[in-house]
Write a protein that holds these residues in place. Structure first.
Motif, PDB file in Angstrom:
ATOM      1  N   GLN A 167     -75.574  42.319  28.681  1.00  0.00           N
ATOM      2  CA  GLN A 167     -76.456  41.413  27.959  1.00  0.00           C
ATOM      3  C   GLN A 167     -75.701  40.130  27.671  1.00  0.00           C
ATOM      4  O   GLN A 167     -74.572  40.150  27.189  1.00  0.00           O
ATOM      5  N   ASP A 196     -78.413  36.819  23.204  1.00  0.00           N
ATOM      6  CA  ASP A 196     -79.721  37.421  22.948  1.00  0.00           C
ATOM      7  C   ASP A 196     -80.767  36.828  23.892  1.00  0.00           C
ATOM      8  O   ASP A 196     -81.954  36.876  23.632  1.00  0.00           O
ATOM      9  N   ARG A 223     -80.592  39.874  29.983  1.00  0.00           N
ATOM     10  CA  ARG A 223     -79.964  41.132  30.380  1.00  0.00           C
ATOM     11  C   ARG A 223     -79.785  41.029  31.896  1.00  0.00           C
ATOM     12  O   ARG A 223     -80.718  40.678  32.615  1.00  0.00           O
ATOM     13  N   ASN A 241     -86.026  36.578  25.338  1.00  0.00           N
ATOM     14  CA  ASN A 241     -86.846  35.832  24.382  1.00  0.00           C
ATOM     15  C   ASN A 241     -87.465  34.638  25.097  1.00  0.00           C
ATOM     16  O   ASN A 241     -87.231  34.421  26.275  1.00  0.00           O
TER      17      ASN A 241
END
Length: 53
Positions: free
Chosen positions: A17, A20, A23, A42
């Motif tokens: 990952q 954030d 991935r 996101n």
């Protein structure tokens, strides 16, 4: 990745990952082709992050 394994693909290395945002992972298909996969986690893109700094 499990669905890909059911079709003869094998995970190469580990799925990692990146912050954030993404991935990342690699699979080798049944024919030997290496494919890189990226999943955006996101709605903010790398370009959005770079432009805001």
């Amino acid at each position: 990745m499990i669905r890909l394994k059911n079709h003869g693909a094998k995970v190469v290395g580990e799925v990692v990952q990146f912050g954030d945002m993404y991935r990342l992972g690699y699979v080798r298909g049944a024919e030997g082709l290496l494919i890189g996969l990226a999943e955006q986690l996101n709605s903010e893109t790398a370009t959005d992050v770079l432009e805001s700094s």
